[in-house]
Structures are given as structure tokens and as C-alpha cells.
Design a protein around this motif. Structure first.
Motif: not given
Lengths: 374, 177
Positions: A229-231, A236-239, A287-289
Motif C-alpha cells: 500500500q505505497p500510497l 500516512f507519513w505526510v499526515a 512507532a505507528m508507521m
């Protein structure tokens, strides 16, 4: 005496070990990590700006050890300790115009959610018979989003309590920004749970074992959701950057326009609490990522993706988890110097008109593929 | 003037070129030689003509060059200099020949390092030297007295050597100098 203690442990096994895990994770792992994240930030920032950063603090005995002592001093290894002492010794000034109750409440409300999120994150497989997660909740991710969304109150309250213009603007900005990006963040993980079929974070990690299979072919990549799920991962990363108020989305603080934003009126330990809150948030979102997209404590070789059977293996899993997390932390710090701050309308545009439609499309496509494959 | 903004193309709107550019710049600087000067250990070398702290100098014969004319005291814009002349009795060793000051104080907290004292001095007895970080723990400590100023100033390698010439002249005329 010993026997009675052993009885107590045996009777209240869950409570004792949960308390132990809380103490170890929060006070022996998270707080030092926050302190050293601040040091890393200062060092990396300094190096990117052609400076040296903190390299002066020396402890009397340890620094006289040859090679290691001077090296640690040059690294600024003792700096966090001195920073902490400084925060406590500074005058805790409360301006006359602030709303006192909220002024005192806000730093705590910022810090506590950051620490609470750690509870559901599996930071290792097992150590002995204990699962290395404080609370293995079945609704792990919902709990996280619930707690994280409390974090915004601290900042909004700080902006309101300060009762002056810059903190107020900072508070308003943060409320809009964090609520907007929370939607994008929440929507971006839905495909993950469509694939996993479970909200428990331990089973999310369990799903990400082995190697990646695409259309029946085995890829030389781990079966991590970042590749599936790269998108979702990217959004998620940017958010996460926006949620932690880090550059390029640090509009609530933006030193250049808002003089520090919501924490303008704070000093001493209250300011330090905001500061710690920011770094604790960075650590928990890293940690979530790692848990959601990079396979948590697993690595796809040497059988490191199965729950540990021995203590060294359990420690190795914790090490892997922390290692992955630190990579994200470095990216958090590094990106600060790579990109300029977004303009406010661009920020909102990115959140509402790019990310939310993209995440919705991602959910639909994932759901469709799963439906076809069924 | 109106600057026309070009429309961003697809790649630019993905922020990717900006991210890559930013990464390149930061990576280059990360490994670059650092320009920080480790201050107390390394010190800045001041350029010639730098106006640092004013100190008194002695001549090659170890005599105080200052003659208490008080021109520097008069010209000093922030009134940082205070000179106590020897008075009608003169100094016990030299009598009234050259009126070396009884006390010469410069308040370094008031001094603005303008260099007027050096410029006005007819005896070339005071110079702005290279010291730029003057520190002290009290205001009193920052008032430098004659002894301290002379010790910090050292010897001035004077080309003219007024007193040597005077002695030579006296010898020529057969007078005891």
C-alpha cells in the motif's frame, strides 16, 4: 518476605507485569528517547547548517576516560541532562494576562496523549512469557486515533489560555491543520485493515511476515504493507508530519511569523513539556508507521519474523523495532531542513483536495481488488 | 512590475523536484567542513588596525611614556579616562622633569574604543590594542588602573626614542643628562 513477594507476583501477574512494562517503556525508554531525540535534532541541524552543535558538556569522571570520554563530550552525550536541569531551574513565569487554569492544564494535555499512544504499540515479540506490548487491545488503531486526536486540545488550549495574539493564531491554525490531517491519516490506514482484517496491531505485524507476493510471483522484498500500500504509506507519513507539527507543516509554531505560536507565553518546565510532547509525538508516530507499514519488529530473514522463542531473540526483535523507528526519527529531523514551510492555503489544499480524495480512491480500489480476489 | 509565474508542471506539483533538491543541498552541507570556531581554544586573529582595548605603553628604557597632559581625558567622548597628575611636587624619583601620572584609570565599561585617545596623544603613550573580550565579575574590576594598563600594554618599540635623542644632545653639549 521473599515468599510473600513471589506470592504477590503470582497472584497479580498481569498487574505487576503491566506496571513493570509501563515503567520500563515510559521512563526507561520513551523519556530518554525524547531527550536524545532533542539532542539528535540539535546535532543533525547543526551539521546541516555547517555548525558543530552541542559538544561541551563533560562529566567529571567519565570524561577523563581516554578516547571514549572526549568522544562522548564531542557528541554532546551529556547535553540532555543539562538541558533538563536548565528547564527545571529556569523561572516559571506566568504572565498576568493568561487564563491560569487552562494555562497550567495545556502542557499536561499535550504530553499525556503522546505517552498514552505507546500503550498499544508492540515494540517486540515476546521476552520470556511476556508479550512485548503494554496493552494488546483488539481495537488498537482506534484507540490510537482516539488518543492522538486529544493531542490537539493541548495546543488549542495553550493558544486560548495565553490570551495574546500569536499563541491564539497558532492555536487556531493547529486546530484546523490537525483535524484536517487526522481525516487523511485515518482514511489512509483503512486499506491496511481491509487487507489485514483486524484492528489489533499485533495481528497487523503478524500479517507482514515472509516475502512479498505479487500476482503469485515472489519478490525479493519483505511482505510489508509499505510495499503493498505505497500510497497509503506515503499519505500516512505526510499526515504524520502534519500531526506532529513538524516542518514543512509547522504552521502552529512557525517561529518566523508567530514568534513560536502556541508556546510563546510559556517558559521553564511548561515549555519543556510542550517540547517533550512534540518529540514524544514524533516517536509514537514513527512507532505507528513502523508497526503499520514496515512490519514492526520483524525482518524477513533468519526467522526473525516469528515470535521469539529465546530471550536474545526477543531482545533482537526490540532492537529491530527501535532501529526502524530511529530511521523514521532521522527522516523527521532531516526533512525539517529540506523543505520550506507550506503556505496555509497550500496546506489545506494538500489535505482536503489531494489526500482525502486519494485515500478514498485507495480504499475503493483495495476493496474492489479484495472483492475480485474473493 | 508584475512577475509572471509559470504554471508548475506535473512533477513539480508532486513536490518531488523540491524534495530531491532539498535533500541534495542538506546532504552536501551535512558532510561539509564545519565553520564553527571553538572559541576559548581557538581565537579570532584580529586584522591590523583593529581597535581593541586602549592600554598604556612604556618606552624601550622601561619608562612610562605618558606625561599626564590629560588630552586623552579631555577628548574621550564617553569620559572613560581619568588621570590624576602628580601635582606641583612631582614624582619622588623624576622630580618635575616628566610628569608621569600618579594614577591613570580607564573604565572599560564606558570606553567605546573610538581611538581618539590614541590619535590625540602627543607622546604616543596610549594605543588601542587587540584585546576584544574584556571580562570581569564587577564594575570595579572593569576600571583598569595605571599598573594594569602598563602591564597589559607592554613596551612600545618607538622609532623616534625622544629621550635617547635628548641624552645624546646633552652629551654633545657637555651637559650631564
Amino acid at each position: 518476605m521473599m515468599a510473600s513477594i513471589q506470592n504477590l507476583i503470582a497472584d497479580n501477574h498481569f498487574v505487576v507485569f503491566s506496571a513493570l512494562k509501563v515503567v520500563v517503556v515510559i521512563f526507561l525508554a520513551l523519556l530518554p528517547m525524547v531527550a536524545y531525540a532533542v539532542l539528535a535534532e540539535r546535532k543533525i541541524s547543526a551539521y546541516i547548517q555547517d555548525r558543530l552543535g552541542p559538544n561541551r558538556v563533560a562529566l567529571p569522571l567519565i570524561s577523563s576516560i581516554p578516547i571514549i570520554g572526549p568522544f562522548l563530550t564531542k557528541l554532546g552525550f551529556w547535553q540532555p541532562m543539562v538541558d533538563g536541569v536548565k528547564s527545571f531551574l529556569k523561572e516559571d513565569f506566568t504572565p498576568a494576562h493568561v487564563r491560569k487554569v487552562y494555562f497550567w492544564l495545556a502542557p499536561a494535555i499535550t504530553l499525556i496523549p503522546a505517552f498514552l499512544t505507546v500503550a498499544v504499540i508492540p515494540f517486540g515479540s515476546t521476552l520470556g512469557n511476556e508479550k512485548m506490548v503494554i496493552a494488546d487491545l483488539d481495537v488498537g488503531i482506534l484507540y490510537t486515533f482516539g488518543i492522538v486526536s486529544l493531542g490537539v486540545y493541548g495546543i488549542v488550549l495553550a493558544g486560548y489560555a495565553a490570551n495574546s495574539k500569536y499563541p491564539f493564531l497558532g492555536g487556531i491554525r493547529s486546530s484546523a491543520q490537525m483535524i484536517s490531517y487526522e481525516i487523511a491519516m485515518g482514511l489512509s490506514v483503512i486499506p491496511v485493515f481491509l487487507l489485514v482484517g483486524n484492528l489489533n496491531l499485533s495481528s497487523v505485524i503478524g500479517y507482514q511476515t515472509g516475502l512479498l507476493h505479487i500476482l503469485g510471483a515472489t519478490m525479493p522484498l519483505p511482505n510489508w504493507l509499505a510495499f503493498k500500500q505505497p500510497l497509503a504509506f506515503l499519505i500516512f507519513w505526510v499526515a504524520a508530519f502534519a500531526e506532529t507539527n513538524r516542518l514543512p507543516f509547522d504552521l502552529p509554531e512557525s517561529e518566523t511569523e508567530l514568534v513560536g505560536g502556541y508556546n510563546t507565553e510559556y517558559s521553564s518546565m511548561k515549555f519543556a513539556l510542550f517540547f517533550m510532547g512534540e518529540y514524544a509525538n514524533m516517536i509514537t508516530s514513527s512507532a505507528m508507521m513502523v508497526t503499520l507499514f514496515l512490519g514492526g519488529w520483524t525482518l524477513p530473514f533468519w526467522g526473525l519474523d516469528q515470535p521469539a522463542t529465546s530471550i536474545p531473540m526477543g531482545l533482537a526483535h526490540i532492537g529491530i523495532f527501535i532501529g526502524k523507528m530511529l530511521c523514521f526519527m532521522v527522516v523527521f529531523i532531516w526533512v525539517r531542513w529540506m523543505l520550506p514551510r507550506f503556505r496555509y492555503d497550500h496546506l489545506m489544499d494538500l489535505g482536503w483536495r489531494r489526500f482525502i480524495p486519494l485515500t478514498l480512491a485507495n480504499i475503493l480500489v483495495t476493496a474492489f481488488i479484495l472483492w475480485v480476489k474473493r | 512590475m508584475i512577475v509572471k509565474r509559470d504554471k508548475l508542471n506535473f512533477w513539480e506539483r508532486l513536490y518531488l523536484p523540491a524534495i530531491i533538491g532539498g535533500f541534495k543541498v542538506t546532504l552536501r552541507h551535512f558532510f561539509k567542513k564545519k565553520i564553527t570556531m571553538q572559541y576559548p581554544e581557538e581565537k579570532w586573529v584580529v586584522p591590523p588596525g583593529y581597535r581593541g582595548a586602549p592600554y598604556l605603553v612604556k618606552d624601550q628604557e622601561d619608562r612610562t611614556k605618558c606625561v599626564s597632559c590629560q588630552l586623552c581625558e579631555f577628548v574621550c567622548p564617553p569620559k572613560a579616562i581619568r588621570i590624576t597628575p602628580p601635582g606641583p611636587a612631582g614624582s619622588p624619583e623624576a622630580g618635575n622633569v616628566e610628569k608621569a601620572p600618579k594614577e591613570f584609570e580607564i573604565n572599560m565599561l564606558r570606553c567605546i574604543f573610538c581611538g581618539f585617545c590614541q590619535e590625540v596623544c602627543p607622546e604616543e603613550a596610549i594605543f588601542l590594542m587587540q584585546d576584544y573580550s574584556l571580562t570581569g565579575t564587577s564594575r570595579k574590576e572593569m576600571i583598569y588602573n595605571k599598573e594594569k594598563l602598563l602591564a597589559l600594554g607592554g613596551v612600545h618599540q618607538d622609532k623616534i626614542q625622544k629621550w635617547k635623542q635628548k641624552a645624546d644632545e646633552a652629551k654633545e653639549q657637555g651637559v650631564k643628562p
